[in-house]
Write an enzyme that holds these catalytic residues in place. Sequence first.
Site, PDB file in Angstrom:
ATOM      1  N   THR A 126     -32.886  16.225  39.465  1.00  0.00           N
ATOM      2  CA  THR A 126     -33.562  15.502  38.376  1.00  0.00           C
ATOM      3  C   THR A 126     -32.551  15.306  37.260  1.00  0.00           C
ATOM      4  O   THR A 126     -31.404  15.747  37.352  1.00  0.00           O
ATOM      5  CB  THR A 126     -34.747  16.300  37.796  1.00  0.00           C
TER       6      THR A 126
ATOM      7  N   HIS B 172     -65.250 -16.244  59.482  1.00  0.00           N
ATOM      8  CA  HIS B 172     -64.883 -15.945  60.869  1.00  0.00           C
ATOM      9  C   HIS B 172     -63.474 -16.401  61.182  1.00  0.00           C
ATOM     10  O   HIS B 172     -63.036 -16.349  62.322  1.00  0.00           O
ATOM     11  CB  HIS B 172     -65.837 -16.650  61.836  1.00  0.00           C
TER      12      HIS B 172
ATOM     13  N   GLY C 222     -72.669 -11.238  63.556  1.00  0.00           N
ATOM     14  CA  GLY C 222     -71.482 -10.705  64.208  1.00  0.00           C
ATOM     15  C   GLY C 222     -70.884  -9.561  63.424  1.00  0.00           C
ATOM     16  O   GLY C 222     -71.021  -9.480  62.204  1.00  0.00           O
ATOM     17  N   SER C 223     -70.205  -8.661  64.115  1.00  0.00           N
ATOM     18  CA  SER C 223     -69.492  -7.585  63.427  1.00  0.00           C
ATOM     19  C   SER C 223     -68.200  -8.144  62.840  1.00  0.00           C
ATOM     20  O   SER C 223     -67.774  -9.248  63.183  1.00  0.00           O
ATOM     21  CB  SER C 223     -69.179  -6.451  64.407  1.00  0.00           C
TER      22      SER C 223
ATOM     23  N   ASP D 249     -39.955   6.105  44.001  1.00  0.00           N
ATOM     24  CA  ASP D 249     -40.974   5.084  44.201  1.00  0.00           C
ATOM     25  C   ASP D 249     -40.637   3.751  43.531  1.00  0.00           C
ATOM     26  O   ASP D 249     -41.472   2.852  43.467  1.00  0.00           O
ATOM     27  CB  ASP D 249     -42.335   5.587  43.709  1.00  0.00           C
TER      28      ASP D 249
HETATM   29  P1  ADP Z   1     -42.062   8.912  38.710  1.00  0.00           P
HETATM   30  O1  ADP Z   1     -41.660  10.206  39.355  1.00  0.00           O
HETATM   31  O2  ADP Z   1     -43.358   9.010  38.020  1.00  0.00           O
HETATM   32  O3  ADP Z   1     -41.845   7.752  39.586  1.00  0.00           O
HETATM   33  P2  ADP Z   1     -39.826   7.846  37.135  1.00  0.00           P
HETATM   34  O4  ADP Z   1     -39.361   7.044  38.285  1.00  0.00           O
HETATM   35  O5  ADP Z   1     -40.155   7.170  35.872  1.00  0.00           O
HETATM   36  O6  ADP Z   1     -41.026   8.808  37.483  1.00  0.00           O
HETATM   37  O7  ADP Z   1     -38.728   8.921  36.793  1.00  0.00           O
HETATM   38  C1  ADP Z   1     -38.057   9.587  37.807  1.00  0.00           C
HETATM   39  C2  ADP Z   1     -37.018  10.447  37.157  1.00  0.00           C
HETATM   40  O8  ADP Z   1     -37.633  11.513  36.482  1.00  0.00           O
HETATM   41  C3  ADP Z   1     -36.104  11.058  38.179  1.00  0.00           C
HETATM   42  O9  ADP Z   1     -34.988  10.235  38.359  1.00  0.00           O
HETATM   43  C4  ADP Z   1     -35.763  12.411  37.586  1.00  0.00           C
HETATM   44  O10 ADP Z   1     -34.527  12.373  36.908  1.00  0.00           O
HETATM   45  C5  ADP Z   1     -36.826  12.662  36.554  1.00  0.00           C
HETATM   46  N1  ADP Z   1     -37.681  13.785  36.931  1.00  0.00           N
HETATM   47  C6  ADP Z   1     -38.521  13.865  37.965  1.00  0.00           C
HETATM   48  N2  ADP Z   1     -39.151  15.055  37.981  1.00  0.00           N
HETATM   49  C7  ADP Z   1     -38.685  15.751  36.923  1.00  0.00           C
HETATM   50  C8  ADP Z   1     -38.919  17.063  36.387  1.00  0.00           C
HETATM   51  N3  ADP Z   1     -39.787  17.891  36.948  1.00  0.00           N
HETATM   52  N4  ADP Z   1     -38.238  17.429  35.284  1.00  0.00           N
HETATM   53  C9  ADP Z   1     -37.371  16.588  34.714  1.00  0.00           C
HETATM   54  N5  ADP Z   1     -37.092  15.362  35.172  1.00  0.00           N
HETATM   55  C10 ADP Z   1     -37.744  14.926  36.252  1.00  0.00           C
HETATM   56 MG    MG Z   2     -40.244   6.581  40.033  1.00  0.00          MG
END
Ligand code: ADP
Ligand code: MG
Length: 564
Positions: free
Chosen positions: A485, A223, A61-62, A393
């Site tokens: 940032t 399955h 079967g697939s 993230d």
């Molecule tokens: P990731 O982006 O790998 O998830 P983190 O969550 O550890 O990194 O860190 C995110 C933080 O890094 C942000 O809140 C921001 O303040 C800082 N950040 C992101 N990009 C830059 C940048 N190009 N220069 C300086 N600080 C940065």
């Molecule tokens: Mg992050």
Amino acid sequence: MTSVSPRSFRNDPHGFLPQALAGFVASHPDAVWNPAGYISRRTPVVDVNGRPAVAVISGGGSGHEPMHAGFLGAGMLAAAVPGLMFTSPNAVQVTEATRAADAGRGVVHVVKNYTGDVINFRVARQGLPEVETREVIVADDVATTSDSGPGRRGTGATILIEKIAGASAYRGDDVDEVTRLARVAAENSRSMAAALTPGHLPTSGRYTFDLGEGEMEVGVGIHGEAGVERTGVTSAHETVARLAGAVVDDLGLGEGDRVLCLVNGLGATTNLELDLVFDEVLRHLADRRISVARSIVGSYVTSVNMAGVSVTLTRLDDADGDTLVELMDAPTAAPAWPVTLGVDPTPADATMVVPEDVPGTADSAVNQWLTDFVAGVTAAVDDLTELDRLAGDGDFGTNMEAAFGDLPTPVKGTDGEVLAALGSRLFIRAGGTSGAVFGTMFREMATTAAQGASAALTAGELAEALTRAADAVTELGGAKPGDRTMVDALVPAAEAARAVAAADPDAAPDLAAVHTAAIAGARSTAKITASKGRASYLGERARGVIDPGALVVAWLFGGAGKMD
Ligand code: ADP
Ligand code: MG
């Protein structure tokens, strides 16, 4: 979970399989679809010396991909016969595939032990008296060991049998020897599986069975048939003890035995989980003094997208064990067979060793400034993670925790010593952007502090330290003020520190003034909906959410841990 749900990429459900098969043959350089209902090879079925070879074919079967079609290729299968989803192919398909694959030296059918498969392959052989055919039944699932009924189901071991038979044929063995070796492997193979979620059928849009949150199906088939037991989810350690334990016992393995080992994902289990399960299996076997000659870890015999794992062991006996290992190692062109196998694997250690990085000595004075900062950041790890989850993230807090979490407080040492330790901890322990960016900031500040004469930074030194830090961070990551940032807090902090230092560079710095500028900069990140920098791809999601990195920069000067 029985409801119809659109959890598959599909068009018309009836057209699903033909279209998926079309994609498969288009992607496989040696595969040809035959309208009689099988996939054969473009290249002739020959042995390693170019002479006609025994053809090994399989089917079923697939829904178990990459088995079987992914194992089509020189050194493995000469043809694969796909049935409908979880349904055996019919006898006519198998007949036609067998006739076409025969190169004059006979055909070996590798058949998983399901009634439908067994009888359709049997009817096919009965209809082909002119072809020398053999049957190898794979019946490895110990969950279905019983005296009555159809016997053990065929599961994970199938690909090992296909490899051994295919490699035997490829080295030129005759049909009886190919069959004999495949049967030795099949008889010495056992498997057992557990699932955390059912699979979801793209054709019907339904789950293959119901499993509640927190439940685990032990002894599950491929399955979606019921397992032998439904339990609460146990740790991987316990689950492996159950699965590997059952397999070891059923094979009667003991000290000094050697096995092939397959840790197989059932379709929706990540490679990382499979690696962890494999580590557990290796430890389990090592404890029982059973050695693994060759290992394979990956998703090969699946049940659509079931989150589950099966453990297969094949005993290597004295008579044929070395031959089976050789056949496992032999090259094949089949795309789904792994290029490298584990060779005599033993439990390994992969812990990362990090230096301690605790500043100062027992006699050093407490550094209250940086103790407050570290304590505030570590207390706010969850809140920081939440900010990053909303507009990033969700790992920022984790990264801060990794850097500072195990730093004993109060922190002792001069500003220079502590800033250097914070910097190196960020570089070595934290990941992500923040590890590198904050590591750079603290490293630059530490360099300035180390050049100073006193234990604590003066106003002039702080101004220089922050200016260096802001320059280095902007140079490193290219972020400018307004890009949402930590630079949005760091640049105003450096400016404020320079203004403070202008009055009296040798005085202690007015941290409150620097904090005022930095926190204003940090707060501005919640308003930014700019069309450039990070804010541009975060878009509206970031509106109203303060950047956690900018907040942490501001905390260096006061209010550490305050979520404003
Ligand atoms: P990731 O982006 O790998 O998830 P983190 O969550 O550890 O990194 O860190 C995110 C933080 O890094 C942000 O809140 C921001 O303040 C800082 N950040 C992101 N990009 C830059 C940048 N190009 N220069 C300086 N600080 C940065
Ligand atoms: Mg992050």
